[in-house]
Write a protein that holds these residues in place. Structure first.
Motif, PDB file in Angstrom:
ATOM      1  N   GLN A 418       0.427  -1.346   0.339  1.00 53.78           N
ATOM      2  CA  GLN A 418      -0.059   0.084   0.029  1.00 53.78           C
ATOM      3  C   GLN A 418       0.423   1.456  -0.423  1.00 53.78           C
ATOM      4  OE1 GLN A 418      -0.071  -1.944   2.666  1.00 53.78           O
ATOM      5  NE2 GLN A 418      -2.020  -2.760   2.931  1.00 53.78           N
ATOM      6  N   LEU A 470       2.751 -13.195  -8.942  1.00 55.93           N
ATOM      7  CA  LEU A 470       2.449 -12.146  -8.241  1.00 55.93           C
ATOM      8  C   LEU A 470       2.560 -11.216  -9.702  1.00 55.93           C
ATOM      9  CD1 LEU A 470       3.840 -12.094  -4.778  1.00 55.93           C
ATOM     10  CD2 LEU A 470       1.555 -12.000  -5.347  1.00 55.93           C
ATOM     11  N   ASP A 471       1.780 -10.541  -9.965  1.00 55.11           N
ATOM     12  CA  ASP A 471       1.947  -9.795 -11.211  1.00 55.11           C
ATOM     13  C   ASP A 471       2.521  -7.711 -10.798  1.00 55.11           C
ATOM     14  OD1 ASP A 471       1.949  -7.445 -13.399  1.00 55.11           O
ATOM     15  OD2 ASP A 471       0.344  -8.361 -14.397  1.00 55.11           O
ATOM     16  N   ALA A 474       0.286  -4.665 -12.530  1.00 53.69           N
ATOM     17  CA  ALA A 474      -0.446  -4.484 -12.382  1.00 53.69           C
ATOM     18  C   ALA A 474      -0.628  -4.177 -10.916  1.00 53.69           C
ATOM     19  CB  ALA A 474      -0.928  -6.257 -12.332  1.00 53.69           C
ATOM     20  N   MET A 475      -0.061  -4.472 -10.078  1.00 61.60           N
ATOM     21  CA  MET A 475      -0.526  -4.319  -8.321  1.00 61.60           C
ATOM     22  C   MET A 475      -0.378  -2.352  -8.735  1.00 61.60           C
ATOM     23  SD  MET A 475      -0.023  -7.672  -6.330  1.00 61.60           S
ATOM     24  CE  MET A 475       1.286  -8.323  -6.608  1.00 61.60           C
ATOM     25  N   ASN A 477       0.805  -0.314 -10.946  1.00 59.54           N
ATOM     26  CA  ASN A 477      -1.076   0.570 -11.797  1.00 59.54           C
ATOM     27  C   ASN A 477      -1.585   0.397 -10.916  1.00 59.54           C
ATOM     28  OD1 ASN A 477       1.018   0.798 -13.622  1.00 59.54           O
ATOM     29  ND2 ASN A 477       0.403  -1.159 -14.972  1.00 59.54           N
ATOM     30  N   GLY A 478      -2.806   0.159 -10.298  1.00 59.26           N
ATOM     31  CA  GLY A 478      -3.447  -0.297  -9.169  1.00 59.26           C
ATOM     32  C   GLY A 478      -3.480   1.082  -8.609  1.00 59.26           C
ATOM     33  N   MET A 479      -2.186   1.181  -8.012  1.00 61.14           N
ATOM     34  CA  MET A 479      -2.507   2.589  -7.682  1.00 61.14           C
ATOM     35  C   MET A 479      -2.095   3.303  -7.761  1.00 61.14           C
ATOM     36  SD  MET A 479      -1.142   0.265  -3.453  1.00 61.14           S
ATOM     37  CE  MET A 479      -0.327  -1.191  -4.371  1.00 61.14           C
ATOM     38  N   GLY A 480      -1.580   3.528  -9.196  1.00 59.03           N
ATOM     39  CA  GLY A 480      -1.794   5.105  -9.341  1.00 59.03           C
ATOM     40  C   GLY A 480       0.140   4.971 -10.016  1.00 59.03           C
TER      41      GLY A 480
END
Lengths: 519, 519
Positions: A418, A470-471, A474-475, A477-480
């Protein structure tokens, strides 16, 4: 003023200018105070382990405490693991933990718990403020406590529990905060150690803490040159200044047997800003201490200047031996942890802050970066994984003009991922490299060391600790956060160059095979 | 056998068949034992908060404890927040916490910390095993402790600290574990309460705990019909069986003022499996208790059968009033939390396990799903966010033949998002709906209630607690979970249908506006 403002204004008096927070209802008056106190930058984190780790990174780089703002016992609980690392780093850090109103406590409402017992496990100082009138003084005492040395460590975690009615009630006042006093060393104690170094063979100087900066390292190098003493650095310095033009020392190895072998010949061990070395874990049939039998231990202490004074006594005319500027060549072909280290060594920007939680993938990094331009290297001090991304976040807040490079193991990255959201929201200059080997590879080394496995158990246990799929692109990008994947050394080189050059946070998912037999 | 196997074999004797774990070096002998003990399913989690929350979800649905395996103090620390929820749920749960070898403890190695103090904040029972010979009995005592009622709660968290040398040394033996004994109620105490219900106006029955299942709800309904007593359900039952054919009761509202108003007329409050209601938070100038002045409180206790016995006394010939089968129509147009609730009500599969951490977005859910086929509804019991995804994970392990629907707030989802990886690895039948309103919207309600804000502070504080830019589709894909985004009711309907129909875990990123003035 209310208790919340008394606390915040006192923090301002004490030079605390940032608060990493994940607040809840009971902290709303502190939030209201914070958003209207321009001297304190509030930084929202989506998980408390990010907030506490960021405060650790900030404190290590700024040399003064950051504050956190946490939501009752469970919020503090989520932050404990990185507070454990901060405790072992000796980072000055102030937790403000909101709690239920004083009169609400006896009702044992659902969120109620024993905050003091929890805080005590990581804090050098814990207090609960009972009245608004005490809030300012309690905050001042917290600041002082955070800067008070704890043994060989320069500071500690101070936790102030703030009931919501103390925060919202009037009657508080900000109080002045005296400047921190650096601890002093005793000249006669240093002179005793100088005598030992002059008169004995088999002396080993173990440097750590504040001596892992330019001045301390130079002093250690001069002592080695003049007396013939061996010098080692502690295993996991909280902050290690290194690179071309600085003195360089081998670090005490992590594997117990290697460490024992490395220390085997020592007859006098001089501790300079660190503690007696012990095995990180226990292993069946093997002692915990790493110090050879009969070796005498002499403690120089951690007071600033002691090591330099020692160098002036034993090596008055001696210059330090420093590392030459030198970078590895750029590798090619399928990416490995070793090649990634070479690329990092080749490209590491001047003044970088490197946060290293690469675990098994880190073994080539010290060598590959030793001759790079001067940089700081922050390590995992308490062994609690999930520190890298938060510490990098806090270091970037402390040093907005320096590039931060976070070297992460995949398993550790998943603890406090996070952090990327906060890096994005705050536009921080952090480049994260995830060494993605799809495994808790360090456990693969350890399972052999502890002798827990035989035959079929080995195969089953190895497959149990695999963490495929685990990518991180992608993760992120999902948090900007902009992210790319590197499978070759050429891709990694191109991506690392671009990440460092472009503003804002970036992540590189570096696909590498697991390292076997590593640290 | 070694201590590790003595513990594991004793767990097997006690019917413990799953272990949610994130192990480290000090737990390797327990891992080795686990992978070669087919009766115990080891499930790897990428963060300890996932492991402890999953054990909570498992325990709530299976009615028997799951175990966790955690790595020293920091590993336990990461698991504390969800253990806090488990404590408040009364979930039987056994933590195995690895620690340094007994002889290594005095060396204060980097990972060392005070595990007992930390564990004590969430555990009904804590013990450190000192010798392999004690390991089996200590495990048996942990199982018994986890099933021992704690006040009105049916069980508790038992934490067993296992030094690594205790695990790897021989001399252990598995021990038998006696079957759990259900607590008994006193008939005369129930008869006293029956008299109160018969003879008084203004009686309010507050049901909770084990009475939130079919039998207890039916009994409460019969009592209401026969005596005219008002019935309320506790605010956050750990497990609530509901749907068509079951008796249905309003739940005690979360906002303090609404709860006070709802309880205002009560002169006799009968607690049936729950505690005296208190305000979740304190608010300036408002009392903590929700019980009206002069109202007498009578505790029926939590022993199984007490409420049914009470119903047989006061309502021998009365049938319960049950909810008719009824589903909302499918809405259309731009998605809102209200429309999403209607879709969920329309499509909820029979036998579903719903895990609700939707926070402000949940206000329409109870109504929309009341007449759906029978299902279980699991709530956040301790107020510590980040429980939803882990609890859903554990519930799916406990109930492999039932669909699990996890209704998540975006802010809460970010606490323990790593759960998705375990759902993917284990192929669990979990559909996660994230109500993505890009905000900690509950704090927006609370900041008005606590009165912390005025003028410019409101705008600044609101913008501080916004959490924009979270793409849950990307993050779920990054952990191997199929995911889609819904912006309209039609998209949400199509996606929810598909997610429930297809095997394995799915996530829907449901983009909704924040709810204002909600719970």
């Amino acid at each position: 003023m209310n208790g919340a403002r008394a606390v915040l204004n006192t923090l301002v008096h004490g030079g605390i200018d940032v608060c990493f927070t994940n607040p809840g209802t009971s902290e709303m008056h502190l939030v209201a105070g914070m958003v209207s106190t321009p001297e304190i930058r509030g930084i929202l984190c989506l998980f408390e382990g990010v907030a506490t780790g960021a405060a650790d990174g900030y404190g290590r780089m700024a040399g003064r405490p950051a504050s956190t703002l946490l939501h009752l016992g469970p919020g503090l609980g989520n932050g404990l693991a990185n507070l454990h690392n901060a405790r072992r780093a000796g980072t000055p850090l102030i937790n403000l933990v909101g709690d239920h109103a004083t009169y609400h406590k006896p009702f044992d409402a659902p969120l109620d718990s024993d905050i003091e017992s929890m805080a005590g496990t990581v804090s050098a100082w814990v207090r609960r403020t009972e009245r608004s009138a005490d809030a300012g003084q309690d905050a001042a005492d917290a600041i002082r406590a955070s800067r008070t040395p704890v043994g060989y460590l320069p500071g500690g975690v101070a936790t102030l529990v703030l009931p919501s009615d103390v925060c919202w009630s009037d009657g508080g006042a900000a109080v002045p905060v005296p400047a921190a006093q650096a601890p002093l060393f005793e000249e006669v104690a240093v002179e005793r150690i100088a005598k030992i170094l002059r008169e004995n063979e088999g002396c080993l100087l173990l440097v750590g803490g504040g001596n892992m900066r330019r001045a301390g390292l130079a002093a250690a190098s001069r002592i080695a040159a003049a007396t013939g003493a061996d010098v080692l650095a502690e295993k996991s310095p909280a902050r290690h200044e290194r690179g071309a033009g600085l003195a360089r020392f081998e670090r005490l190895p992590y594997p117990r047997d290697l460490a024992v072998r490395r220390l085997a010949g020592a007859r006098h061990l001089v501790l300079a800003g660190t503690r007696e070395p012990v095995s990180f874990f226990a292993y069946p049939g093997k002692p915990s201490t790493l110090i050879p039998a009969g070796c005498e231990v002499h403690d120089l202490g951690a007071a600033p200047g002691a090591l330099e004074y020692l160098a002036d006594l034993v090596a008055p005319g001696t210059a330090p031996l420093v590392t030459d500027a030198d970078r590895p060549g750029l590798p090619s072909g399928e990416l490995t942890a070793e090649k990634a280290a070479a690329v990092i060594g080749a490209l590491l920007p001047e003044g970088a802050v490197v946060v290293d939680e690469a675990m098994t993938s880190d073994q080539w990094l010290p060598g590959a970066t030793a001759g790079a331009p001067v940089h700081d290297w922050l390590n995992i001090t308490g062994g609690s994984i999930g520190m890298g991304m938060p510490v990098a976040t806090g270091a970037a807040v402390a040093c907005p003009d320096r590039p931060v490079l976070n070297l992460e193991a995949d398993g550790s990255a998943m603890y406090t991922l996070q952090s990327l959201w906060t890096q994005s929201r705050e536009g921080l200059e952090v480049t994260t490299v995830v060494f993605n080997n799809a495994s808790y590879a360090i456990l693969d080394s350890e399972l052999r060391r502890v002798g827990a496995f035989e035959g079929e158990d080995v195969r089953r246990s190895r497959s149990f600790i695999d963490i495929p799929g685990l990518d991180f692109v992608a993760m992120a990008n999902g948090m900007g956060v902009s992210a790319t994947r590197a499978r070759t050394a050429e891709e990694f080189t191109r991506q690392l160059r671009a990440a460092v050059a472009e503003p804002g946070p970036h992540l590189i998912d570096a696909v590498v095979p697991p390292v076997t037999g590593g640290s």
